[in-house]
Scaffold this motif. Structure first.
Motif, PDB file in Angstrom:
ATOM      1  N   SER A 294     -34.580 -62.999   1.401  1.00  0.00           N
ATOM      2  CA  SER A 294     -34.886 -62.459   0.079  1.00  0.00           C
ATOM      3  C   SER A 294     -33.697 -61.701  -0.489  1.00  0.00           C
ATOM      4  O   SER A 294     -33.072 -60.892   0.195  1.00  0.00           O
ATOM      5  CB  SER A 294     -36.098 -61.531   0.165  1.00  0.00           C
ATOM      6  OG  SER A 294     -36.409 -61.002  -1.101  1.00  0.00           O
ATOM      7  N   THR A 295     -33.376 -61.966  -1.756  1.00  0.00           N
ATOM      8  CA  THR A 295     -32.274 -61.275  -2.429  1.00  0.00           C
ATOM      9  C   THR A 295     -32.765 -60.674  -3.743  1.00  0.00           C
ATOM     10  O   THR A 295     -32.930 -59.472  -3.869  1.00  0.00           O
ATOM     11  CB  THR A 295     -31.104 -62.243  -2.687  1.00  0.00           C
ATOM     12  OG1 THR A 295     -31.602 -63.428  -3.326  1.00  0.00           O
ATOM     13  CG2 THR A 295     -30.419 -62.620  -1.388  1.00  0.00           C
TER      14      THR A 295
ATOM     15  N   LEU B 167     -29.981 -56.598   8.272  1.00  0.00           N
ATOM     16  CA  LEU B 167     -30.969 -57.666   8.418  1.00  0.00           C
ATOM     17  C   LEU B 167     -30.442 -58.986   7.867  1.00  0.00           C
ATOM     18  O   LEU B 167     -30.614 -60.044   8.481  1.00  0.00           O
ATOM     19  CB  LEU B 167     -32.267 -57.277   7.701  1.00  0.00           C
ATOM     20  CG  LEU B 167     -33.388 -58.324   7.706  1.00  0.00           C
ATOM     21  CD1 LEU B 167     -33.826 -58.639   9.138  1.00  0.00           C
ATOM     22  CD2 LEU B 167     -34.572 -57.850   6.876  1.00  0.00           C
ATOM     23  N   LYS B 168     -29.773 -58.933   6.714  1.00  0.00           N
ATOM     24  CA  LYS B 168     -29.234 -60.160   6.117  1.00  0.00           C
ATOM     25  C   LYS B 168     -28.195 -60.807   7.030  1.00  0.00           C
ATOM     26  O   LYS B 168     -28.185 -62.028   7.213  1.00  0.00           O
ATOM     27  CB  LYS B 168     -28.616 -59.859   4.742  1.00  0.00           C
ATOM     28  CG  LYS B 168     -29.644 -59.563   3.673  1.00  0.00           C
ATOM     29  CD  LYS B 168     -30.423 -60.819   3.304  1.00  0.00           C
ATOM     30  CE  LYS B 168     -31.662 -60.486   2.511  1.00  0.00           C
ATOM     31  NZ  LYS B 168     -32.796 -60.025   3.338  1.00  0.00           N
ATOM     32  N   VAL B 169     -27.298 -60.004   7.589  1.00  0.00           N
ATOM     33  CA  VAL B 169     -26.273 -60.545   8.495  1.00  0.00           C
ATOM     34  C   VAL B 169     -26.923 -61.111   9.747  1.00  0.00           C
ATOM     35  O   VAL B 169     -26.576 -62.189  10.229  1.00  0.00           O
ATOM     36  CB  VAL B 169     -25.250 -59.450   8.850  1.00  0.00           C
ATOM     37  CG1 VAL B 169     -24.298 -59.929   9.952  1.00  0.00           C
ATOM     38  CG2 VAL B 169     -24.447 -59.032   7.617  1.00  0.00           C
TER      39      VAL B 169
ATOM     40  N   ILE C 143     -26.446 -53.202  -2.369  1.00  0.00           N
ATOM     41  CA  ILE C 143     -26.879 -54.295  -1.493  1.00  0.00           C
ATOM     42  C   ILE C 143     -26.219 -55.611  -1.867  1.00  0.00           C
ATOM     43  O   ILE C 143     -26.063 -56.507  -1.017  1.00  0.00           O
ATOM     44  CB  ILE C 143     -28.425 -54.439  -1.509  1.00  0.00           C
ATOM     45  CG1 ILE C 143     -28.902 -55.310  -0.347  1.00  0.00           C
ATOM     46  CG2 ILE C 143     -28.901 -55.022  -2.829  1.00  0.00           C
ATOM     47  CD1 ILE C 143     -28.526 -54.828   1.021  1.00  0.00           C
ATOM     48  N   ILE C 144     -25.800 -55.762  -3.108  1.00  0.00           N
ATOM     49  CA  ILE C 144     -25.289 -57.064  -3.562  1.00  0.00           C
ATOM     50  C   ILE C 144     -24.005 -57.479  -2.837  1.00  0.00           C
ATOM     51  O   ILE C 144     -23.896 -58.630  -2.388  1.00  0.00           O
ATOM     52  CB  ILE C 144     -25.137 -57.072  -5.098  1.00  0.00           C
ATOM     53  CG1 ILE C 144     -26.538 -57.013  -5.727  1.00  0.00           C
ATOM     54  CG2 ILE C 144     -24.388 -58.325  -5.582  1.00  0.00           C
ATOM     55  CD1 ILE C 144     -26.564 -56.830  -7.221  1.00  0.00           C
TER      56      ILE C 144
ATOM     57  N   ALA D  44     -23.103 -61.475   3.813  1.00  0.00           N
ATOM     58  CA  ALA D  44     -23.954 -62.248   4.718  1.00  0.00           C
ATOM     59  C   ALA D  44     -23.903 -63.734   4.361  1.00  0.00           C
ATOM     60  O   ALA D  44     -23.847 -64.598   5.249  1.00  0.00           O
ATOM     61  CB  ALA D  44     -25.394 -61.741   4.651  1.00  0.00           C
ATOM     62  N   TYR D  45     -23.925 -64.026   3.076  1.00  0.00           N
ATOM     63  CA  TYR D  45     -23.858 -65.425   2.633  1.00  0.00           C
ATOM     64  C   TYR D  45     -22.565 -66.091   3.108  1.00  0.00           C
ATOM     65  O   TYR D  45     -22.594 -67.170   3.715  1.00  0.00           O
ATOM     66  CB  TYR D  45     -23.961 -65.482   1.104  1.00  0.00           C
ATOM     67  CG  TYR D  45     -23.645 -66.849   0.536  1.00  0.00           C
ATOM     68  CD1 TYR D  45     -24.569 -67.887   0.617  1.00  0.00           C
ATOM     69  CD2 TYR D  45     -22.399 -67.116  -0.042  1.00  0.00           C
ATOM     70  CE1 TYR D  45     -24.275 -69.152   0.116  1.00  0.00           C
ATOM     71  CE2 TYR D  45     -22.101 -68.374  -0.540  1.00  0.00           C
ATOM     72  CZ  TYR D  45     -23.036 -69.391  -0.454  1.00  0.00           C
ATOM     73  OH  TYR D  45     -22.733 -70.637  -0.932  1.00  0.00           O
TER      74      TYR D  45
END
Length: 701
Positions: A492-493, A575-577, A670-671, A677-678
């Protein structure tokens, strides 16, 4: 977590090839949810078939339904199906005036990914009953032991296989009983009666679709705790040509019109329906839907009560709703991945979330917010004993990011609860409490169970979801739809940033009657009005984050230190990573650094410190100095122009972000971490949109 799709033709002739492609494409629309295997079932032959070369002829159904199952990606299933078509010389041009096809993507819970564990699961030889299932049957072992004693054999490791076998057992037993009833003028055993007797025995969460050659061209669906929708498309009614205000009579008559020409679609997610139709009906818990001869009947029943014999339960009437979704939202467009697209959609998703809810203020109006879904309940919330935020994963982090502001403006104690832990502890909750349930999908299993628990104790329940008509939005007393738009990537982004924006407005609405905080509230409203533009600016860091990702792609671990509003940013960034790049990462409360985490610091371990301007900024500056004293490999995120102040001794990397109101800074901060992460995931060669072992919507425990 699994994906369900069904395609029903009602007096609407289509070739077998068309039916296959609709089923395959339905699965493709669901694959973003995460899966490891897939399967479909279609009829071998129709009762009435028109071949391209000739006219109509009657055919008795002598061959059981075809079932194709395969582990791996959907395209592997497609290849398998067409190979078998070639080998068996199955006619793709044969036309079905009526047909029921079912399809499924599976995320393994019981048994590893394999063809035998894929769905549809069968009752056995002859495929007398076929079932696709989303959810978990908790009492399947008891049912399995019972069926084994009655001579059934099992092939799979799944919990689902007990359902079609139980259906055959029920069908055989009730058929014997009803034969005598038929001889004395009784009605024949209907498909929905069989299914009702089956689901009465099931415990757990499920959305189910049944298909059977005993009931050709009929379908029965039911649900408890897992999402399921019906879409209807009639000739001359394209997907976008929809009446906005169809009343119950008009909406229901469309489905009750037996013998009419129509196509019906059933799915566990609206994204599989929108390209066909925007006219949908949401199936509620403990409802059984029976499709027969172009008519759709909905029955409500209490699974804890026996009807006595085969008495027909009460039918339900419900209006068709309109999907607020466009086909373009489920396509990648010019982007390489859905996650990349959704990161870049955040200025617009935030603009949509804020639209119509902010009162800019002028000479006649005071600046404020307007949340229509909460208006009648704000007084109760202000008088609460405490406010509980309850969620899982990213939704929990979004709530955590807004907790300080809610406490500041409401002056009500705020408690954070992870839904699963809240349930495990059976935590005390009171009538004077307000419980806010945060979920992107509105169908998260643990959060739904926590909602039922809170309702049973009399608390005021507020829902914050991205999905209109979801179980949480229907089950809460009031709430706010975040309007972030369809989110396809598992990670989720844009829903995360819109959740923070909505909960910020919630805090403003709760505190709007306090004169002492008026200036603070107005400054935050000004920040919200500027927010989409500031997000657009921070997206310009994309190339810089790609460069940083290249320096980190070989690393094994990453630490993120945050504090205050940005403790949640550290948790969410980690969490994203973790979920995407499959790299160990940990978000740490900076105030706890000296209570253990400091032992990990050396010149090789990369550490991101979030030190933008807020009340904890000077404390974060101290953290940076202590890490530098221990030769830490520092990556510092700070406000534009603050690098020299925050890192007087330098850092290995500095990320300068635009400054905005402190409570909105988590949206900005967060962006860059989403972008990091992307790019890490792409560089490390992993699937960005479908992380390993994860699914989009966790609808089972």
């Amino acid at each position: 977590m699994c994906g369900i799709f069904a395609y029903v033709l009602c007096n609407f002739p289509k070739e077998r090839k068309h039916i296959l492609e609709v089923l395959f494409n339905g699965l493709r629309r669901l694959e973003y949810r995460g899966y490891d295997s897939a399967g479909i079932s279609i009829d071998y032959e129709p009762c009435n078939a028109t071949k391209a070369s000739g006219g109509l002829k009657d055919l008795a159904i002598s061959r059981p339904p075809l079932v194709f199952r395969q582990s791996g990606k959907i395209e592997k299933l497609v290849t398998t199906v067409y190979q078998e078509v070639d080998e068996t010389e199955l006619d793709l041009e044969v036309t079905f005036p009526n047909h029921v096809g079912i399809a499924h993507t599976r995320w393994a819970t019981h048994g590893p990914p394999s063809p035998k564990n894929s769905h549809p699961q069968s009752s056995g030889e002859g495929n007398e009953f076929l079932v696709v299932h989303n959810g978990i049957i908790t009492n399947y072992m008891v049912l399995k032991e019972t069926l084994l004693r009655h001579g059934f054999t099992f092939e799979s490791d799944t919990d689902t296989e007990v359902i079609p076998k139980l259906a055959k057992f029920v069908y055989d037993k009730l058929s014997e009983e009803i034969n005598s009833m038929k001889q004395s003028g009784g009605e024949a055993l209907s498909f929905h009666q069989v299914v009702m007797e089956v689901v009465r025995q099931l415990e757990g969460a499920y959305a189910l679709i049944f298909k059977s050659p005993h009931y050709p061209n009929e379908l029965v669906a039911c649900k408890r705790g897992s999402p399921l929708l019906i879409g209807v498309k009639s000739p001359g009614c394209p997907a976008k040509d929809v009446k906005e205000d169809a009343d119950v009579k008009d909406g229901f008559s469309t489905l009750k019109d037996s013998g009419s020409r129509k196509e019906l679609f059933l799915a566990s997610d609206a994204s599989a329906l929108v390209e066909h139709t925007k006219r949908v009906m949401i199936i509620e818990d403990d409802e059984v839907v029976h499709v027969k001869d172009g008519s759709v009947s909905i029955f409500k029943f209490d699974p804890t009560k026996n009807l006595g014999g085969l008495r027909r339960p009460a039918s339900v009437q419900r209006a068709l709703s309109t999907l607020d979704m466009e086909v373009e939202q489920i396509k990648k467009g010019n982007y390489d991945h859905f996650m990349q697209k959704e990161i870049y959609e955040q200025p617009e998703s935030l603009r949509t979330t804020l639209r119509g809810r902010l009162i800019p203020g002028d000479e006649s109006k005071v600046k404020g917010v307007l949340l229509g879904g909460l208006k009648a309940h704000l007084r109760t919330i202000r008088r609460s004993r405490r406010i509980l935020f309850i969620g899982c994963g990213t939704s929990f982090h979004a709530a955590l990011a807004t907790r300080p502001l809610v406490e500041e403006l409401s002056e009500v104690p705020v408690t954070m609860e992870i839904a699963s832990d809240f349930l495990d502890r059976r935590a005390p909750i009171y009538r004077e409490d307000t419980a806010v349930f945060v979920s992107q999908s509105g169908e998260t299993a643990d959060t739904l169970q926590a909602l039922e628990y809170a309702k049973s104790h009399g608390a005021l329940c507020v829902g914050i979801t991205n999905t209109v008509g979801s179980a949480i939005s229907r089950g809460t007393d009031c709430g706010v739809h975040i309007n972030a738009g369809c989110e396809i990537g598992v990670a989720s982004t844009k829903a995360y940033t819109s959740q923070i924006a909505v909960m910020t407005m919630l805090a403003l609405a709760i505190g709007e009657d306090a004169i002492s905080t008026r200036a603070r509230r107005e400054a935050i409203i000004d920040g919200l009005l500027d927010l989409p533009g500031v997000v657009k600016e921070v997206l310009k860091l994309d190339e810089k984050m790609k460069e940083l990702a290249a320096t980190l792609m070989e690393e094994q671990s990453l630490l993120l230190f945050g504090r205050g509003y940005n403790y949640a940013t550290a948790l969410e960034g980690a969490l994203k990573v973790k979920e995407l790049a499959l790299m160990h990462s940990e978000g740490i409360l900076a105030g706890e650094m000296k209570h253990g985490p400091l032992a990990l610091v050396d010149e090789t371990l990369p550490i991101i410190v979030i030190a933008t301007r807020d009340s904890t900024c000077s404390k974060q500056q101290s953290v940076i100095q202590q890490l530098q004293a221990r030769k830490g490999r520092l990556i510092v995120m700070c406000a534009k122009g603050d690098a020299a102040i925050m890192c007087p001794n330098g850092a290995s990397y500095v990320i300068e972000v635009p400054h905005i109101q402190d409570c909105l800074q988590p949206i900005i901060n967060i962006i860059p971490l989403q972008l990091l992460a992307y790019h890490l995931t792409v560089l490390r060669g992993f699937n960005v949109d479908q992380p390993r072992n994860l699914a989009k919507s966790v609808t089972t425990e």
